[in-house]
Scaffold this active site. Structure first.
Site, PDB file in Angstrom:
ATOM      1  N   GLU A 280      77.600 -26.869 115.694  1.00  0.00           N
ATOM      2  CA  GLU A 280      76.240 -27.050 116.302  1.00  0.00           C
ATOM      3  C   GLU A 280      75.380 -28.625 115.134  1.00  0.00           C
ATOM      4  OE1 GLU A 280      74.660 -25.383 118.584  1.00  0.00           O
ATOM      5  OE2 GLU A 280      76.668 -23.702 118.820  1.00  0.00           O
ATOM      6  N   ASP A 367      81.859 -31.052 119.634  1.00  0.00           N
ATOM      7  CA  ASP A 367      83.552 -30.438 119.304  1.00  0.00           C
ATOM      8  C   ASP A 367      84.237 -31.472 118.093  1.00  0.00           C
ATOM      9  OD1 ASP A 367      83.560 -27.993 120.835  1.00  0.00           O
ATOM     10  OD2 ASP A 367      84.854 -28.358 122.285  1.00  0.00           O
TER      11      ASP A 367
END
Length: 423
Positions: A280, A367
């Site tokens: 995030e 990611d």
């Protein structure tokens, strides 16, 4: 002539959109069913067959529910436009209020009430039948209606003043009203980003400071490594509404705060929570949030400019079953807004894959950011648990996913992370 041509174009896009949506849904259902009997090889040791089959059944049920709501929404759209529903509603309200701002605001409010009343039984079914059947609903009926009441009050408190400003600009700001409206709308969106974490969200959920000191220390270390500052770490009582879990950060500028669903903290290990948060934070550090806001502002400017043109075209109204000349005085502005909001999704649906493509690119980059600052294997294990807990299908139809999913398919995402872990 132009009115008839626009009506034909509108109906053609409705039919095309329906056909594409039904085709995508049927592909998705068949694909998920075809892979229901076995867990994909890369997940075979991590997710039980029963959980995989539950995800398949949940996905199919949600897809079928989506088709039902699609048909109802399409009928409502046609009813409001080509069958004269919006025209009838505007005439009835006009007969009570006469011309002016009160009429226009009343028309917007009446439309919202009718739309909400139509949506209510479907929202109720989704929460207390579909979500309940698969064990995700934790919400009481009292809380459901309390949330609805709060939403209505917020709509009145925030939506009506904003609508008044927009309608005032449309009527009095000249040919460039759409540019001034865009400035107001953009400022409003930024204000909501600041107010949402501390003013709006607490009306619906309880936020408490994160008490786990070891986890807090771990997370603060991550934030220090990546250069992220926030107003605090909070736990949200998401479990009182749903068994789904997530983590996010909200706010803007100095008002940024990190929020964990209590369901997520109960399921993941500290190192997995750190990896999820790193993902995030990757969105923030890689400027994904700024890029999305910029894209939203650019699209809203383009759409408002288009509305500025359509607002002055009689064929736009006539082609959608509305005769604004039947309402002397101020009448076109609220009608133009409603018609534009109703028909825009019909003409933009086919561009969904472009939006999904950009979002997926950001997910891969986030990611990779998480894999750089934490152990990629921790993010893999966290994602596997989240896929299982949220009953997210591991085998979506690729084309359906390209249209609807903002995140890459599970197998593709896990494969990329495993490569990063092995590097």
């Amino acid at each position: 002539m132009y009115s008839l041509a626009f009506s034909i174009l509108f109906v053609s896009f409705i039919i095309l959109t329906l056909l594409v949506r039904f085709w995508l849904a049927s592909r998705h259902i068949r694909h998920v069913l075809a892979h229901r009997s076995a867990v994909p090889a890369e997940f075979a040791e991590k997710i039980p067959l029963a959980a995989h089959q539950k995800a398949a059944d949940y996905t199919i049920a949600r897809t079928k529910y989506g088709l039902l709501t699609l048909m109802v929404n399409t009928l409502v759209l046609i009813g409001f436009t080509l069958l004269g529903g919006l025209q009838w509603l505007s005439v009835q309200i006009f007969s009570l209020t006469g011309p002016g701002m009160v009429y226009q605001l009343a028309l917007l409010a009446a439309f919202s009430v009718i739309s909400g009343a139509i949506d209510l039984p479907f929202d109720f079914y989704r929460q207390f039948s579909l979500e309940q059947r698969f064990g995700f609903n934790k919400m009481s009926k009292g809380l459901f209606f309390a949330d609805m009441a709060k939403g209505v009050l917020l709509g009145v408190a925030i939506g009506l003043p904003l609508a008044w400003v927009v309608l005032k600009l449309m009527n009095s700001a000249g040919d460039l009203w759409w540019l001034y409206t865009w400035i107001v709308w953009s400022a409003f969106q930024l204000l909501m980003m600041v107010l949402f974490p501390t003013v709006i969200a607490p009306l619906f959920n309880k936020f408490t400071p994160l008490e786990d000191q070891s986890l807090k220390t771990r997370i603060e270390g991550l934030m220090q490594r990546v250069g992220f500052a926030s107003k605090g770490l909070f736990v949200m009582d998401g479990s009182k509404r749903s068994a789904h879990g997530n983590a996010y950060f909200s706010g803007f500028g100095a008002a940024k705060r990190i929020v964990f669903f209590d369901t997520l903290l109960a399921r993941l290990q500290p190192q997995e929570i750190e990896a999820v948060l790193a993902h995030e934070l990757g969105h923030f550090k890689l400027k994904h949030i700024v890029k999305r806001i910029a894209m939203m502002f650019a699209l809203s400017l383009g759409f408002l400019a288009l509305l500025g043109y359509l607002k002055t075209q009689p064929w736009f109204y006539d082609g959608l079953g509305v005769n604004p000349l039947a309402l002397p005085g101020q009448g076109n502005d609220a009608l133009a807004l409603l018609l534009f909001m109703l028909v825009l999704p019909v003409f933009t649906f086919l561009f969904n894959p472009l939006t999904s493509l950009g979002s997926r690119k950001h997910e891969f980059e986030a990611d990779a950011f998480a894999a750089k600052h934490t152990d990629a294997r921790d993010l893999v294990s966290a994602l596997v648990k989240m896929y299982e807990d949220n009953a997210s299908t591991l085998t979506p139809d690729p084309l359906h996913s390209a249209f609807y999913d903002s995140h890459p398919p599970a197998s593709v995402r896990i494969r990329q992370l495993n490569l990063a872990a092995a590097a």
